[in-house]
Design a protein around this motif. Structure first.
Motif, PDB file in Angstrom:
ATOM      1  N   ALA A  39       0.796  -1.226   0.000  1.00 36.06           N
ATOM      2  CA  ALA A  39       0.000   0.000   0.000  1.00 36.06           C
ATOM      3  C   ALA A  39       0.830   1.279   0.000  1.00 36.06           C
ATOM      4  CB  ALA A  39      -0.934   0.017   1.214  1.00 36.06           C
ATOM      5  N   ALA A  40       1.999   1.278   0.615  1.00 38.03           N
ATOM      6  CA  ALA A  40       2.737   2.530   0.844  1.00 38.03           C
ATOM      7  C   ALA A  40       3.102   3.246  -0.443  1.00 38.03           C
ATOM      8  CB  ALA A  40       3.996   2.256   1.673  1.00 38.03           C
ATOM      9  N   HIS A  41       3.259   2.510  -1.537  1.00 35.45           N
ATOM     10  CA  HIS A  41       3.613   3.157  -2.803  1.00 35.45           C
ATOM     11  C   HIS A  41       2.478   4.020  -3.343  1.00 35.45           C
ATOM     12  CE1 HIS A  41       2.476  -1.112  -3.317  1.00 35.45           C
ATOM     13  NE2 HIS A  41       1.767  -0.719  -4.351  1.00 35.45           N
ATOM     14  N   TRP A  42       1.268   3.864  -2.799  1.00 43.31           N
ATOM     15  CA  TRP A  42       0.148   4.700  -3.225  1.00 43.31           C
ATOM     16  C   TRP A  42       0.032   5.978  -2.412  1.00 43.31           C
ATOM     17  CZ3 TRP A  42      -1.179   3.357  -7.753  1.00 43.31           C
ATOM     18  CH2 TRP A  42      -1.267   2.018  -8.139  1.00 43.31           C
ATOM     19  N   PHE A  43       0.758   6.070  -1.297  1.00 45.66           N
ATOM     20  CA  PHE A  43       0.614   7.223  -0.407  1.00 45.66           C
ATOM     21  C   PHE A  43       1.309   8.456  -0.994  1.00 45.66           C
ATOM     22  CE2 PHE A  43       0.781   4.072   3.429  1.00 45.66           C
ATOM     23  CZ  PHE A  43      -0.427   3.528   3.034  1.00 45.66           C
ATOM     24  N   ASP A  44       0.893   9.622  -0.504  1.00 50.07           N
ATOM     25  CA  ASP A  44       1.639  10.857  -0.748  1.00 50.07           C
ATOM     26  C   ASP A  44       2.781  10.842   0.263  1.00 50.07           C
ATOM     27  OD1 ASP A  44       2.530  13.366  -1.363  1.00 50.07           O
ATOM     28  OD2 ASP A  44       0.572  14.336  -1.185  1.00 50.07           O
ATOM     29  N   ILE A  45       3.953  10.440  -0.172  1.00 46.22           N
ATOM     30  CA  ILE A  45       4.974   9.933   0.740  1.00 46.22           C
ATOM     31  C   ILE A  45       5.468  10.977   1.740  1.00 46.22           C
ATOM     32  CG2 ILE A  45       7.267   8.878   0.906  1.00 46.22           C
ATOM     33  CD1 ILE A  45       6.681   7.457  -1.717  1.00 46.22           C
ATOM     34  N   GLN A  46       5.771  12.187   1.314  1.00 45.71           N
ATOM     35  CA  GLN A  46       6.308  13.157   2.273  1.00 45.71           C
ATOM     36  C   GLN A  46       5.311  13.529   3.369  1.00 45.71           C
ATOM     37  OE1 GLN A  46       8.004  16.238  -0.281  1.00 45.71           O
ATOM     38  NE2 GLN A  46      10.026  15.321  -0.028  1.00 45.71           N
ATOM     39  N   PRO A  47       4.045  13.835   3.043  1.00 47.38           N
ATOM     40  CA  PRO A  47       3.072  14.064   4.136  1.00 47.38           C
ATOM     41  C   PRO A  47       2.870  12.825   5.006  1.00 47.38           C
ATOM     42  CG  PRO A  47       2.254  14.980   2.078  1.00 47.38           C
ATOM     43  CD  PRO A  47       3.482  14.190   1.736  1.00 47.38           C
ATOM     44  N   PHE A  48       2.923  11.651   4.404  1.00 47.06           N
ATOM     45  CA  PHE A  48       2.784  10.433   5.189  1.00 47.06           C
ATOM     46  C   PHE A  48       3.933  10.283   6.178  1.00 47.06           C
ATOM     47  CE2 PHE A  48       4.002   5.882   5.556  1.00 47.06           C
ATOM     48  CZ  PHE A  48       2.966   5.471   6.388  1.00 47.06           C
ATOM     49  N   MET A  49       5.146  10.626   5.767  1.00 44.08           N
ATOM     50  CA  MET A  49       6.287  10.531   6.672  1.00 44.08           C
ATOM     51  C   MET A  49       6.130  11.495   7.853  1.00 44.08           C
ATOM     52  SD  MET A  49       8.171   8.113   5.662  1.00 44.08           S
ATOM     53  CE  MET A  49       8.482   7.109   4.195  1.00 44.08           C
ATOM     54  N   ARG A  50       5.580  12.676   7.618  1.00 49.96           N
ATOM     55  CA  ARG A  50       5.328  13.608   8.720  1.00 49.96           C
ATOM     56  C   ARG A  50       4.280  13.043   9.679  1.00 49.96           C
ATOM     57  NH1 ARG A  50       5.923  17.420   4.421  1.00 49.96           N
ATOM     58  NH2 ARG A  50       3.652  17.567   4.096  1.00 49.96           N
ATOM     59  N   GLU A  51       3.259  12.389   9.107  1.00 53.90           N
ATOM     60  CA  GLU A  51       2.234  11.762   9.940  1.00 53.90           C
ATOM     61  C   GLU A  51       2.824  10.598  10.743  1.00 53.90           C
ATOM     62  OE1 GLU A  51      -1.998  11.473  11.025  1.00 53.90           O
ATOM     63  OE2 GLU A  51      -0.399  12.919  10.751  1.00 53.90           O
ATOM     64  N   LEU A  52       3.735   9.880  10.135  1.00 57.55           N
ATOM     65  CA  LEU A  52       4.413   8.784  10.814  1.00 57.55           C
ATOM     66  C   LEU A  52       5.169   9.298  12.036  1.00 57.55           C
ATOM     67  CD1 LEU A  52       4.966   5.737  10.472  1.00 57.55           C
ATOM     68  CD2 LEU A  52       6.902   6.336   9.017  1.00 57.55           C
ATOM     69  N   GLU A  53       5.877  10.398  11.874  1.00 60.31           N
ATOM     70  CA  GLU A  53       6.591  11.003  13.009  1.00 60.31           C
ATOM     71  C   GLU A  53       5.622  11.402  14.118  1.00 60.31           C
ATOM     72  OE1 GLU A  53      10.380  13.450  12.254  1.00 60.31           O
ATOM     73  OE2 GLU A  53       9.082  13.948  10.557  1.00 60.31           O
ATOM     74  N   ARG A  54       4.459  11.867  13.725  1.00 56.54           N
ATOM     75  CA  ARG A  54       3.479  12.324  14.722  1.00 56.54           C
ATOM     76  C   ARG A  54       2.905  11.182  15.533  1.00 56.54           C
ATOM     77  NH1 ARG A  54      -1.899  12.673  15.626  1.00 56.54           N
ATOM     78  NH2 ARG A  54      -2.497  11.666  13.665  1.00 56.54           N
TER      79      ARG A  54
END
Length: 277
Positions: A113-128
């Motif tokens: 699934a991760a290849h479908w994400f908007d990766i940079q915003p997802f990484m910020r959400e991951l940090e949160r």
């Protein structure tokens, strides 16, 4: 925002029936990593882009709470049709804006699934959302599959590569993340404690008909079908016929052995060091 390509109810049903669940080898890698980095007890796991819940279910025995999220209402409806324990829930949410509190997640997973994400915003959400010491696993199988059947294994594997080549002409641009084996995801992971593992495992309980179902579940085939429905159906039938002819059998229920290749990007949100006072 995540790409939405799995919205149809028919597609969701095909996805649930024919997609490979994460292998036991992959699960061992993920849980060994989590144990090494954090240790039990485990409270909350979030399975992002959970689809019909195949990967979410594998988290259930290990966590006090399990949440599966997906941007597709059809996929979440499919997941909810299977009775779940009281500590499991599903909801429609994008990967880049998860419905959990800051620093609350022990393990965040995304399978195929991760290849479908908007990766940079997802990484910020991951940090949160990750707890200090919490881990993330972003994994998928690639299309680098090998088919085995008697003395025609190489011919079948080549036939499958030819099939992929046709379907790749209909691939969404986001699939370049998968085709490059999650290198971009590894590079953008915000935590220094990170690694990527690529390995192969054998799947034995599959048939020619099941393989055709798997092809139908791919977004590439669905885009082909949406654009050229008759051509896509003819291509699928031709592919099945070529498999059966190569194997010298007549039944689509003939079993095959399939070797799958997996990618797994693992990372840990390292706890901040205590400042001496």
């Amino acid at each position: 925002m995540s790409v939405q390509l799995f919205e149809g109810k028919d597609h969701a049903a095909i996805y649930q029936k024919y997609r490979f669940p994460p292998s036991p080898d992959l699960l061992n890698i993920i849980f060994s990593y989590l144990e090494e980095k954090k240790g039990k007890p485990y409270d909350l796991a979030v399975d992002v882009g959970c689809g019909s819940g195949q990967s979410t279910w594998l988290l259930v025995p290990h966590f006090a709470r399990v949440l599966g999220t997906d941007i597709s209402e059809a996929q979440i409806e499919q997941a909810k049709r299977i009775p779940s324990p009281s500590h499991v829930s599903y909801c429609v949410f994008p990967a880049e804006a998860l419905p959990v509190e800051d620093g609350s997640v022990d393990l965040l997973t995304a399978f195929a699934a991760a290849h479908w994400f908007d990766i940079q915003p997802f990484m910020r959400e991951l940090e949160r959302v990750l707890k200090p010491g919490g881990s993330v696993s972003l994994s998928s199988y690639t299309l680098n599959m090998k088919i085995r059947y008697g003395d025609c294994s190489e011919a079948l594997s080549e036939l499958f590569r030819e099939t992929q080549a046709v379907l790749k002409k209909h691939a969404n641009e986001k699939l370049h993340v998968l085709f490059s084996e999650y290198q971009e995801i590894l590079d953008l992971m915000p935590f220094p404690d990170k690694k990527r593992i690529i390995f192969q495992v054998n799947e034995t309980s599959f048939t020619v008909a099941g393989l055709m179902g798997f092809l139908q579940s791919l977004s590439m085939f669905q885009m082909f079908k949406n654009a050229q429905p008759e051509a896509a159906e003819a291509f699928l039938q031709q592919t099945q016929s070529r498999f059966l002819e190569t194997m010298k059998v007549s039944s689509p229920e003939t079993p095959l052995e399939i070797t799958l290749e997996y990618i797994c990007v693992l990372a840990c949100k390292t706890p901040k060091e205590k400042v001496a006072t």
